[in-house]
Design an enzyme around this catalytic site. Structure first.
Site, PDB file in Angstrom:
ATOM      1  N   HIS A 119       0.807  -1.235   0.000  1.00 26.22           N
ATOM      2  CA  HIS A 119       0.000   0.000   0.000  1.00 26.22           C
ATOM      3  C   HIS A 119       0.827   1.266   0.000  1.00 26.22           C
ATOM      4  CE1 HIS A 119      -3.466  -2.559   1.847  1.00 26.22           C
ATOM      5  NE2 HIS A 119      -3.351  -2.728   0.545  1.00 26.22           N
ATOM      6  N   THR A 188      -3.566  -8.127  11.235  1.00 26.38           N
ATOM      7  CA  THR A 188      -4.421  -7.548  10.203  1.00 26.38           C
ATOM      8  C   THR A 188      -5.846  -8.053  10.380  1.00 26.38           C
ATOM      9  OG1 THR A 188      -4.786  -7.195   7.832  1.00 26.38           O
ATOM     10  CG2 THR A 188      -3.876  -9.338   8.469  1.00 26.38           C
ATOM     11  N   ASN A 213      -3.073 -12.438  16.333  1.00 28.99           N
ATOM     12  CA  ASN A 213      -3.970 -11.286  16.383  1.00 28.99           C
ATOM     13  C   ASN A 213      -4.604 -11.231  17.767  1.00 28.99           C
ATOM     14  OD1 ASN A 213      -6.131  -9.387  15.913  1.00 28.99           O
ATOM     15  ND2 ASN A 213      -5.836  -9.765  13.726  1.00 28.99           N
ATOM     16  N   ALA A 231       1.285  -8.915  19.145  1.00 31.41           N
ATOM     17  CA  ALA A 231       2.398  -9.302  18.269  1.00 31.41           C
ATOM     18  C   ALA A 231       3.736  -9.064  18.966  1.00 31.41           C
ATOM     19  CB  ALA A 231       2.329  -8.491  16.979  1.00 31.41           C
TER      20      ALA A 231
HETATM   21  C1  BV8 Z   1      -8.309  -2.216  -5.291  1.00 29.79           C
HETATM   22  C2  BV8 Z   1      -3.036   2.876   2.502  1.00 29.79           C
HETATM   23  C3  BV8 Z   1      -8.614  -2.665  -7.582  1.00 29.79           C
HETATM   24  C4  BV8 Z   1      -3.436   4.266   2.707  1.00 29.79           C
HETATM   25  C5  BV8 Z   1      -4.974   1.400   2.596  1.00 29.79           C
HETATM   26  C6  BV8 Z   1     -15.529  -0.577  -4.243  1.00 29.79           C
HETATM   27  C7  BV8 Z   1     -14.795   0.205  -5.139  1.00 29.79           C
HETATM   28  C8  BV8 Z   1     -13.421   0.050  -5.276  1.00 29.79           C
HETATM   29  C9  BV8 Z   1     -12.754  -0.898  -4.509  1.00 29.79           C
HETATM   30  C10 BV8 Z   1     -13.497  -1.656  -3.627  1.00 29.79           C
HETATM   31  C11 BV8 Z   1     -14.857  -1.516  -3.477  1.00 29.79           C
HETATM   32  N1  BV8 Z   1     -15.273  -2.391  -2.515  1.00 29.79           N
HETATM   33  C12 BV8 Z   1     -14.243  -3.071  -2.051  1.00 29.79           C
HETATM   34  C13 BV8 Z   1     -13.156  -2.655  -2.719  1.00 29.79           C
HETATM   35  C14 BV8 Z   1     -11.829  -3.117  -2.551  1.00 29.79           C
HETATM   36  C15 BV8 Z   1     -11.157  -2.227  -1.516  1.00 29.79           C
HETATM   37  C16 BV8 Z   1     -11.434  -2.830  -0.159  1.00 29.79           C
HETATM   38  O1  BV8 Z   1     -10.880  -3.856   0.145  1.00 29.79           O
HETATM   39  N2  BV8 Z   1     -12.292  -2.183   0.662  1.00 29.79           N
HETATM   40  C17 BV8 Z   1     -12.580  -2.755   1.964  1.00 29.79           C
HETATM   41  C18 BV8 Z   1     -12.661  -1.648   3.012  1.00 29.79           C
HETATM   42  C19 BV8 Z   1     -13.887  -3.550   1.856  1.00 29.79           C
HETATM   43  N3  BV8 Z   1      -9.760  -2.284  -1.834  1.00 29.79           N
HETATM   44  C20 BV8 Z   1      -9.220  -1.351  -2.616  1.00 29.79           C
HETATM   45  O2  BV8 Z   1      -9.796  -0.374  -3.023  1.00 29.79           O
HETATM   46  C21 BV8 Z   1      -7.778  -1.640  -3.015  1.00 29.79           C
HETATM   47  N4  BV8 Z   1      -7.635  -1.454  -4.420  1.00 29.79           N
HETATM   48  O3  BV8 Z   1      -9.154  -3.012  -4.972  1.00 29.79           O
HETATM   49  O4  BV8 Z   1      -7.934  -1.959  -6.597  1.00 29.79           O
HETATM   50  C22 BV8 Z   1      -9.788  -1.826  -7.937  1.00 29.79           C
HETATM   51  C23 BV8 Z   1      -9.563  -0.593  -8.526  1.00 29.79           C
HETATM   52  C24 BV8 Z   1     -10.664   0.161  -8.878  1.00 29.79           C
HETATM   53  C25 BV8 Z   1     -11.961  -0.302  -8.620  1.00 29.79           C
HETATM   54  C26 BV8 Z   1     -12.162  -1.543  -7.989  1.00 29.79           C
HETATM   55  C27 BV8 Z   1     -11.065  -2.300  -7.619  1.00 29.79           C
HETATM   56  C28 BV8 Z   1      -6.841  -0.687  -2.300  1.00 29.79           C
HETATM   57  C29 BV8 Z   1      -6.836  -1.002  -0.824  1.00 29.79           C
HETATM   58  C30 BV8 Z   1      -5.723  -0.215  -0.156  1.00 29.79           C
HETATM   59  C31 BV8 Z   1      -6.308   0.930   0.608  1.00 29.79           C
HETATM   60  N5  BV8 Z   1      -5.238   1.593   1.343  1.00 29.79           N
HETATM   61  N6  BV8 Z   1      -3.965   2.024   3.212  1.00 29.79           N
HETATM   62  C32 BV8 Z   1      -3.162   4.696   4.113  1.00 29.79           C
HETATM   63  O5  BV8 Z   1      -2.597   3.919   4.920  1.00 29.79           O
HETATM   64  O6  BV8 Z   1      -3.490   5.836   4.400  1.00 29.79           O
HETATM   65  S1  BV8 Z   1      -5.897   0.283   3.436  1.00 29.79           S
HETATM   66  C33 BV8 Z   1      -5.571   0.293   5.106  1.00 29.79           C
HETATM   67  O7  BV8 Z   1      -6.211  -0.910   5.591  1.00 29.79           O
HETATM   68  C34 BV8 Z   1      -4.118   0.144   5.505  1.00 29.79           C
HETATM   69  O8  BV8 Z   1      -3.243  -0.130   4.440  1.00 29.79           O
HETATM   70  C35 BV8 Z   1      -4.162  -1.084   6.394  1.00 29.79           C
HETATM   71  O9  BV8 Z   1      -2.966  -1.683   6.456  1.00 29.79           O
HETATM   72  C36 BV8 Z   1      -5.191  -1.855   5.687  1.00 29.79           C
HETATM   73  C37 BV8 Z   1      -5.727  -3.052   6.361  1.00 29.79           C
HETATM   74  O10 BV8 Z   1      -6.023  -2.708   7.682  1.00 29.79           O
HETATM   75  P1  BV8 Z   1      -5.197  -3.501   8.803  1.00 29.79           P
HETATM   76  O11 BV8 Z   1      -3.747  -3.320   8.534  1.00 29.79           O
HETATM   77  O12 BV8 Z   1      -5.708  -4.883   8.889  1.00 29.79           O
HETATM   78  O13 BV8 Z   1      -5.526  -2.667  10.090  1.00 29.79           O
HETATM   79  P2  BV8 Z   1      -6.884  -2.747  10.931  1.00 29.79           P
HETATM   80  O14 BV8 Z   1      -6.913  -1.555  11.818  1.00 29.79           O
HETATM   81  O15 BV8 Z   1      -8.037  -3.014  10.005  1.00 29.79           O
HETATM   82  O16 BV8 Z   1      -6.718  -4.058  11.823  1.00 29.79           O
HETATM   83  C38 BV8 Z   1      -5.704  -4.115  12.796  1.00 29.79           C
HETATM   84  C39 BV8 Z   1      -5.693  -5.551  13.272  1.00 29.79           C
HETATM   85  O17 BV8 Z   1      -4.624  -5.696  14.200  1.00 29.79           O
HETATM   86  C40 BV8 Z   1      -6.966  -5.967  13.998  1.00 29.79           C
HETATM   87  O18 BV8 Z   1      -7.330  -7.260  13.557  1.00 29.79           O
HETATM   88  C41 BV8 Z   1      -6.557  -5.972  15.474  1.00 29.79           C
HETATM   89  O19 BV8 Z   1      -7.236  -6.986  16.192  1.00 29.79           O
HETATM   90  C42 BV8 Z   1      -5.108  -6.325  15.372  1.00 29.79           C
HETATM   91  N7  BV8 Z   1      -4.262  -5.820  16.462  1.00 29.79           N
HETATM   92  C43 BV8 Z   1      -4.344  -4.616  17.076  1.00 29.79           C
HETATM   93  N8  BV8 Z   1      -3.342  -4.508  17.980  1.00 29.79           N
HETATM   94  C44 BV8 Z   1      -2.618  -5.654  17.901  1.00 29.79           C
HETATM   95  C45 BV8 Z   1      -3.191  -6.492  16.937  1.00 29.79           C
HETATM   96  N9  BV8 Z   1      -2.712  -7.708  16.633  1.00 29.79           N
HETATM   97  C46 BV8 Z   1      -1.610  -8.110  17.299  1.00 29.79           C
HETATM   98  N10 BV8 Z   1      -0.985  -7.363  18.237  1.00 29.79           N
HETATM   99  C47 BV8 Z   1      -1.463  -6.138  18.566  1.00 29.79           C
HETATM  100  N11 BV8 Z   1      -0.828  -5.412  19.507  1.00 29.79           N
END
Ligand code: BV8
Ligand code: ZN
Length: 240
Positions: A119, A188, A213, A231
Site C-alpha cells: 500500500h 491484520t 492477532n 504481536a
Molecule cells: C483495489 C493505505 C482494484 C493508505 C490502505 C468498491 C470500489 C473500489 C474498490 C473496492 C470496493 N469495494 C471493495 C473494494 C476493494 C477495496 C477494499 O478492500 N475495501 C474494503 C474496506 C472492503 N480495496 C481497494 O480499493 C484496493 N484497491 O481493490 O484496486 C480496484 C480498482 C478500482 C476499482 C475496484 C477495484 C486498495 C486497498 C488499499 C487501501 N489503502 N492504506 C493509508 O494507509 O493511508 S488500506 C488500510 O487498511 C491500511 O493499508 C491497512 O494496512 C489496511 C488493512 O487494515 P489492517 O492493517 O488490517 O488494520 P486494521 O486496523 O483493520 O486491523 C488491525 C488488526 O490488528 C486488527 O485485527 C486488530 O485486532 C489487530 N491488532 C491490534 N493490535 C494488535 C493487533 N494484533 C496483534 N498485536 C497487537 N498489539
C-alpha cells in the site's frame, strides 16, 4: 483453529520458505493507531472517507492534515519487539518475504530488507501532474497540498481505496505466497482486498497458516493455528 505456541514455533523452525503478511496491528505497540481499532479515528473521519482519490480531489488540505498527523505519530514511534522478531526470521530463512499493508516504514527501520509494501509509503510523495515520486520526510509543509517543481500538487505516495496496488509489489507477493510452506499473518483484520486474498491463496498453495492477532478475523476459522495475543509479545516467543 487454536494450537499451542510450541506447535507454532516448531512449524516456523521447520519451514524453509516463509511468507509473512502484516497489518496495522504489528505497529500498535509502537504507538501507531490502527485503522479499525478505537484509536483509528481522526477528528470525526474514518480512514475509508479520507484514503481515497475523491477525498483528495475534494479537499487535499484535509487529507494532508490527516497524513501529517499520522507522520507526527510515526516519527515518534520506534520498531517494537514484533518488528525485530521478523528481522531475525528473515536472517534465518533461505526463502523469506515480508509483505506489509502498512505505510509507516517501521519494518525498514527495524532492519527488514526482503520486504514488499502493498500500500505504499507515507514517507514518499508523488506529483499528480508529472508523476515524479520522491522521499519526503517533512513533518510540516509550507503549503497544503505541497507543490512539485512543475507546479503540480504532491500527494502521499500510498494506495488509496479504489486504486490499484503497485503491480510489481503485488506480483512479487503472489509469487512468494504460491511457493510458501508457511504463511504467518500478523495484526491484520483481513478485510481489505486484494491483500487479504493472499491468505486463502496460501491455503490453496498448501501452505500452513499461523495467525497472530488480538481478535478473531474472517480467516481465523480457516488457519492452522490462531494465536491470540499481542504481536510484540507473541512474535519474540515464536521467533526467539
Ligand atoms: C483495489 C493505505 C482494484 C493508505 C490502505 C468498491 C470500489 C473500489 C474498490 C473496492 C470496493 N469495494 C471493495 C473494494 C476493494 C477495496 C477494499 O478492500 N475495501 C474494503 C474496506 C472492503 N480495496 C481497494 O480499493 C484496493 N484497491 O481493490 O484496486 C480496484 C480498482 C478500482 C476499482 C475496484 C477495484 C486498495 C486497498 C488499499 C487501501 N489503502 N492504506 C493509508 O494507509 O493511508 S488500506 C488500510 O487498511 C491500511 O493499508 C491497512 O494496512 C489496511 C488493512 O487494515 P489492517 O492493517 O488490517 O488494520 P486494521 O486496523 O483493520 O486491523 C488491525 C488488526 O490488528 C486488527 O485485527 C486488530 O485486532 C489487530 N491488532 C491490534 N493490535 C494488535 C493487533 N494484533 C496483534 N498485536 C497487537 N498489539
Ligand atoms: Zn510535478
Amino acid at each position: 483453529m487454536a494450537c499451542t505456541l510450541e506447535q507454532a514455533r516448531k512449524w516456523i523452525e521447520e519451514a524453509e520458505r516463509i511468507v509473512v503478511l502484516t497489518g496495522a496491528g504489528i505497529s500498535a505497540e509502537s504507538g501507531v493507531p490502527t485503522f479499525r481499532g478505537t484509536g483509528g479515528l481522526w477528528r470525526q473521519y474514518r480512514p475509508e472517507e479520507l484514503a481515497t482519490p475523491e477525498a483528495f480531489a475534494r479537499d487535499p488540505k484535509l487529507v494532508w492534515e490527516w497524513y501529517l498527523w499520522r507522520r507526527s505519530i510515526i516519527a515518534k514511534a520506534a520498531p517494537n519487539p514484533g518488528h525485530l522478531a521478523l528481522v531475525r526470521l528473515e536472517a534465518r530463512k533461505p526463502e523469506f518475504l515480508l509483505i506489509t499493508q502498512n505505510v509507516d516504514g517501521l519494518h525498514e527501520r527495524a532492519g527488514s530488507r526482503r520486504l514488499v509494501k502493498l500500500h505504499g509509503d507515507i514517507w514518499e510523495v508523488r506529483c499528480v501532474q508529472c508523476g515524479r515520486q520522491e522521499r519526503d520526510e517533512r513533518l510540516e509543509l509550507p503549503e497544503l497540498p505541497p507543490r512539485c517543481s512543475c507546479g503540480g500538487s504532491l500527494r502521499p505516495a500510498v494506495v488509496w481505496f479504489g486504486e490499484d496496488l503497485p503491480e510489481n509489489a503485488w506480483n512479487e507477493a503472489v509469487r512468494a505466497v504460491h511457493s510458501a510452506q508457511l504463511l504467518l499473518v500478523v495484526g491484520t483484520s483481513a478485510v481489505v482486498y486484494p491483500a487479504a486474498s493472499l491468505i486463502p491463496m496460501a491455503r490453496t498453495s498448501g501452505a500452513r497458516i499461523i495467525e497472530v492477532n488480538l481478535e478473531e478475523t474472517p480467516y481465523s476459522p480457516a488457519v492452522d493455528c490462531a494465536l491470540r495475543g499481542r504481536a510484540g509479545e507473541l512474535l519474540p516467543q515464536l521467533i526467539p
